[in-house]
Design a protein around this motif. Structure first.
Motif, PDB file in Angstrom:
ATOM      1  N   ASP A 207       3.811  58.694  59.446  1.00 19.04           N
ATOM      2  CA  ASP A 207       2.557  58.568  58.255  1.00 19.04           C
ATOM      3  C   ASP A 207       2.130  57.466  57.817  1.00 19.04           C
ATOM      4  OD1 ASP A 207       2.357  61.602  58.394  1.00 19.04           O
ATOM      5  OD2 ASP A 207       4.069  61.748  57.050  1.00 19.04           O
ATOM      6  N   ALA A 208       4.135  56.789  57.449  1.00 18.82           N
ATOM      7  CA  ALA A 208       3.694  55.038  57.069  1.00 18.82           C
ATOM      8  C   ALA A 208       2.799  54.404  57.762  1.00 18.82           C
ATOM      9  CB  ALA A 208       5.021  55.290  57.108  1.00 18.82           C
ATOM     10  N   ALA A 209       2.923  54.626  59.475  1.00 16.74           N
ATOM     11  CA  ALA A 209       2.733  53.730  60.328  1.00 16.74           C
ATOM     12  C   ALA A 209       0.384  54.277  59.959  1.00 16.74           C
ATOM     13  CB  ALA A 209       2.842  54.639  62.065  1.00 16.74           C
ATOM     14  N   ASP A 210       0.906  55.372  59.905  1.00 11.80           N
ATOM     15  CA  ASP A 210      -1.268  55.991  60.101  1.00 11.80           C
ATOM     16  C   ASP A 210      -1.819  55.198  58.778  1.00 11.80           C
ATOM     17  OD1 ASP A 210      -0.548  57.178  62.284  1.00 11.80           O
ATOM     18  OD2 ASP A 210      -1.005  58.740  61.088  1.00 11.80           O
ATOM     19  N   ILE A 211      -0.554  55.175  57.377  1.00 15.58           N
ATOM     20  CA  ILE A 211      -1.392  54.638  56.423  1.00 15.58           C
ATOM     21  C   ILE A 211      -1.340  53.278  55.986  1.00 15.58           C
ATOM     22  CG2 ILE A 211      -0.948  54.409  54.058  1.00 15.58           C
ATOM     23  CD1 ILE A 211      -1.815  57.169  54.317  1.00 15.58           C
ATOM     24  N   PHE A 212      -0.219  52.424  56.794  1.00 16.47           N
ATOM     25  CA  PHE A 212      -0.540  50.689  56.478  1.00 16.47           C
ATOM     26  C   PHE A 212      -1.909  50.419  57.739  1.00 16.47           C
ATOM     27  CE2 PHE A 212       0.806  46.949  58.417  1.00 16.47           C
ATOM     28  CZ  PHE A 212       0.870  46.522  57.506  1.00 16.47           C
ATOM     29  N   GLN A 213      -1.759  51.614  58.180  1.00 20.79           N
ATOM     30  CA  GLN A 213      -3.233  50.899  59.505  1.00 20.79           C
ATOM     31  C   GLN A 213      -4.678  50.978  59.001  1.00 20.79           C
ATOM     32  OE1 GLN A 213      -3.365  52.369  63.125  1.00 20.79           O
ATOM     33  NE2 GLN A 213      -3.873  50.772  63.937  1.00 20.79           N
ATOM     34  N   GLU A 214      -4.367  52.230  58.263  1.00 20.72           N
ATOM     35  CA  GLU A 214      -5.827  52.790  57.466  1.00 20.72           C
ATOM     36  C   GLU A 214      -6.310  51.837  56.452  1.00 20.72           C
ATOM     37  OE1 GLU A 214      -5.351  56.836  56.502  1.00 20.72           O
ATOM     38  OE2 GLU A 214      -4.776  57.398  58.650  1.00 20.72           O
ATOM     39  N   SER A 215      -4.895  51.910  55.644  1.00 19.59           N
ATOM     40  CA  SER A 215      -5.557  50.994  54.567  1.00 19.59           C
ATOM     41  C   SER A 215      -5.263  49.290  54.832  1.00 19.59           C
ATOM     42  CB  SER A 215      -3.569  50.860  53.915  1.00 19.59           C
ATOM     43  OG  SER A 215      -3.653  52.147  52.891  1.00 19.59           O
ATOM     44  N   LEU A 216      -5.179  48.624  56.416  1.00 18.04           N
ATOM     45  CA  LEU A 216      -5.481  47.747  56.915  1.00 18.04           C
ATOM     46  C   LEU A 216      -6.845  47.497  57.091  1.00 18.04           C
ATOM     47  CD1 LEU A 216      -2.673  45.411  58.728  1.00 18.04           C
ATOM     48  CD2 LEU A 216      -3.608  45.622  56.382  1.00 18.04           C
ATOM     49  N   ILE A 217      -7.706  48.680  57.878  1.00 20.94           N
ATOM     50  CA  ILE A 217      -8.892  49.368  58.054  1.00 20.94           C
ATOM     51  C   ILE A 217      -9.549  48.736  56.766  1.00 20.94           C
ATOM     52  CG2 ILE A 217     -10.592  50.956  58.852  1.00 20.94           C
ATOM     53  CD1 ILE A 217      -8.268  51.365  60.855  1.00 20.94           C
ATOM     54  N   ASP A 218      -9.044  49.711  55.738  1.00 24.44           N
ATOM     55  CA  ASP A 218     -10.019  49.929  54.629  1.00 24.44           C
ATOM     56  C   ASP A 218     -10.264  48.345  54.080  1.00 24.44           C
ATOM     57  OD1 ASP A 218     -10.269  52.486  54.995  1.00 24.44           O
ATOM     58  OD2 ASP A 218      -8.997  52.650  53.110  1.00 24.44           O
ATOM     59  N   ILE A 219      -9.173  47.781  54.002  1.00 26.02           N
ATOM     60  CA  ILE A 219      -9.291  46.079  53.155  1.00 26.02           C
ATOM     61  C   ILE A 219     -10.441  45.441  54.672  1.00 26.02           C
ATOM     62  CG2 ILE A 219      -7.792  44.023  52.920  1.00 26.02           C
ATOM     63  CD1 ILE A 219      -5.404  45.538  52.389  1.00 26.02           C
ATOM     64  N   TYR A 220      -9.940  45.701  55.671  1.00 27.95           N
ATOM     65  CA  TYR A 220     -11.447  45.108  56.980  1.00 27.95           C
ATOM     66  C   TYR A 220     -12.273  45.499  56.121  1.00 27.95           C
ATOM     67  CZ  TYR A 220     -14.104  44.112  60.707  1.00 27.95           C
ATOM     68  OH  TYR A 220     -14.919  43.251  62.168  1.00 27.95           O
TER      69      TYR A 220
ATOM     70  N   ASP B   5     -14.657  51.244  48.166  1.00 28.24           N
ATOM     71  CA  ASP B   5     -14.754  50.051  46.924  1.00 28.24           C
ATOM     72  C   ASP B   5     -13.069  50.203  46.211  1.00 28.24           C
ATOM     73  OD1 ASP B   5     -16.079  49.304  44.657  1.00 28.24           O
ATOM     74  OD2 ASP B   5     -16.204  51.256  43.331  1.00 28.24           O
ATOM     75  N   VAL B   6     -12.542  49.246  46.593  1.00 32.05           N
ATOM     76  CA  VAL B   6     -11.040  48.798  46.140  1.00 32.05           C
ATOM     77  C   VAL B   6     -11.255  48.597  44.375  1.00 32.05           C
ATOM     78  CG1 VAL B   6      -9.344  47.527  46.514  1.00 32.05           C
ATOM     79  CG2 VAL B   6     -10.597  48.416  48.140  1.00 32.05           C
ATOM     80  N   GLY B   7     -12.760  47.526  43.702  1.00 40.04           N
ATOM     81  CA  GLY B   7     -13.324  46.693  42.318  1.00 40.04           C
ATOM     82  C   GLY B   7     -11.413  46.692  41.858  1.00 40.04           C
ATOM     83  N   GLU B   8     -11.911  46.333  40.550  1.00 40.24           N
ATOM     84  CA  GLU B   8     -11.021  45.262  39.646  1.00 40.24           C
ATOM     85  C   GLU B   8     -10.391  46.400  39.336  1.00 40.24           C
ATOM     86  OE1 GLU B   8     -11.198  41.990  39.074  1.00 40.24           O
ATOM     87  OE2 GLU B   8     -13.195  42.407  40.198  1.00 40.24           O
ATOM     88  N   ASP B   9     -10.000  47.708  39.467  1.00 45.91           N
ATOM     89  CA  ASP B   9      -8.994  47.936  38.720  1.00 45.91           C
ATOM     90  C   ASP B   9      -7.907  47.893  39.837  1.00 45.91           C
ATOM     91  OD1 ASP B   9     -10.044  49.571  40.554  1.00 45.91           O
ATOM     92  OD2 ASP B   9      -9.538  51.798  40.092  1.00 45.91           O
ATOM     93  N   VAL B  10      -7.861  48.118  39.992  1.00 47.63           N
ATOM     94  CA  VAL B  10      -6.917  47.445  41.621  1.00 47.63           C
ATOM     95  C   VAL B  10      -6.749  46.478  41.888  1.00 47.63           C
ATOM     96  CG1 VAL B  10      -6.224  47.513  44.210  1.00 47.63           C
ATOM     97  CG2 VAL B  10      -7.845  49.403  43.479  1.00 47.63           C
ATOM     98  N   PHE B  11      -6.989  45.040  41.497  1.00 46.29           N
ATOM     99  CA  PHE B  11      -6.448  43.976  41.260  1.00 46.29           C
ATOM    100  C   PHE B  11      -5.884  43.738  39.638  1.00 46.29           C
ATOM    101  CE2 PHE B  11     -10.464  43.251  44.116  1.00 46.29           C
ATOM    102  CZ  PHE B  11      -9.507  42.160  44.776  1.00 46.29           C
ATOM    103  N   ALA B  12      -7.343  44.649  38.735  1.00 46.45           N
ATOM    104  CA  ALA B  12      -5.668  44.414  37.831  1.00 46.45           C
ATOM    105  C   ALA B  12      -4.010  45.066  38.084  1.00 46.45           C
ATOM    106  CB  ALA B  12      -6.195  45.266  36.844  1.00 46.45           C
ATOM    107  N   ALA B  13      -4.430  45.930  38.774  1.00 44.23           N
ATOM    108  CA  ALA B  13      -3.089  46.638  38.720  1.00 44.23           C
ATOM    109  C   ALA B  13      -2.237  46.182  39.757  1.00 44.23           C
ATOM    110  CB  ALA B  13      -3.164  48.378  39.261  1.00 44.23           C
ATOM    111  N   ALA B  14      -2.173  45.309  40.342  1.00 45.76           N
ATOM    112  CA  ALA B  14      -1.564  44.054  40.607  1.00 45.76           C
ATOM    113  C   ALA B  14      -1.452  43.530  40.095  1.00 45.76           C
ATOM    114  CB  ALA B  14      -2.911  43.725  42.147  1.00 45.76           C
ATOM    115  N   GLU B  15      -2.126  42.757  39.160  1.00 45.14           N
ATOM    116  CA  GLU B  15      -1.908  41.423  39.205  1.00 45.14           C
ATOM    117  C   GLU B  15      -0.418  42.241  38.049  1.00 45.14           C
ATOM    118  OE1 GLU B  15      -2.047  37.932  38.570  1.00 45.14           O
ATOM    119  OE2 GLU B  15      -3.597  38.607  39.866  1.00 45.14           O
ATOM    120  N   GLN B  16      -0.940  43.180  37.136  1.00 43.25           N
ATOM    121  CA  GLN B  16       0.295  43.911  36.292  1.00 43.25           C
ATOM    122  C   GLN B  16       1.282  43.990  36.804  1.00 43.25           C
ATOM    123  OE1 GLN B  16      -1.341  47.692  34.120  1.00 43.25           O
ATOM    124  NE2 GLN B  16       0.811  47.501  32.937  1.00 43.25           N
TER     125      GLN B  16
END
Length: 185
Positions: A45-58, A105-116
């Motif tokens: 699961d971890a490997a799949d989620i990690f790879q899917e997340s990298l694809i989303d970021i890409y 659509d990662v959006g500003e909420d994700v950036f704000a949460a990461a900054e927080q």
């Protein structure tokens, strides 16, 4: 906002730079794996989620010109956590209402949460460094009282009166607070 130096990870993904991709896996996959294993997941699961997340970021970087204004790690962790929690909901047969646009659509909420998250981690580390400046007895009293255990029981464990424990706890907290305030953090 200024572009964060970790933008190099996005550029490496876009260019399919083997060294950058390897660095991403080496530096960040362990924390993602730990999170997923702690939350009902498996290594697969971890490997799949990690790879899917990298694809989303890409895809965000390629199609929406994503620019990092925060460090890559908390941003990636947030994406992975969101994906994993969504996956858990799907497995539990709870309906997940997610439009296709939301996936990209990662959006500003994700950036704000990461900054927080970064700010909270920094503040916690600072307070812990100030906590370590306290005397051994103060640290012990504060640790024990923060467990939620009844103060009468803690007093008995420490071999002091309940009144003494309350007074000492108050003095220790005041000292800690003065350390924190003196640094203007």
């Amino acid at each position: 906002m200024a572009i964060h130096p970790d933008q190099r990870y996005l550029e490496g993904l876009l260019k399919n730079d083997t060294l950058i991709v390897q660095e991403i896996y080496q530096r960040f996959s362990g924390r993602i794996k730990h999170f997923i294993l702690q939350h009902q997941g498996t290594e697969d699961d971890a490997a799949d989620i990690f790879q899917e997340s990298l694809i989303d970021i890409y895809n965000q970087a390629k199609h929406k010109q994503l620019q990092l204004t925060c460090p890559f790690e908390p941003f990636l962790l947030l994406i992975c956590k969101r994906k994993w929690l969504n996956d858990i909901k799907k497995r539990g047969r709870q309906p997940v209402t997610k439009k296709l646009d939301d996936v990209y659509d990662v959006g500003e909420d994700v950036f704000a949460a990461a900054e927080q998250t970064i700010q909270e981690e920094s503040r916690t580390a600072f307070i812990m460094s100030q906590f370590e400046r306290l005397g051994e007895k103060c640290r012990e009293i504060l640790r024990l009282t923060l467990t939620g255990e009844a103060q009468e029981k803690i007093a008995a464990t420490l071999g002091v009166t309940y009144g003494y424990l309350r007074k000492k706890k108050s003095e220790c907290m005041a000292t800690l607070l003065s350390y924190v305030q003196a640094q203007n953090f």
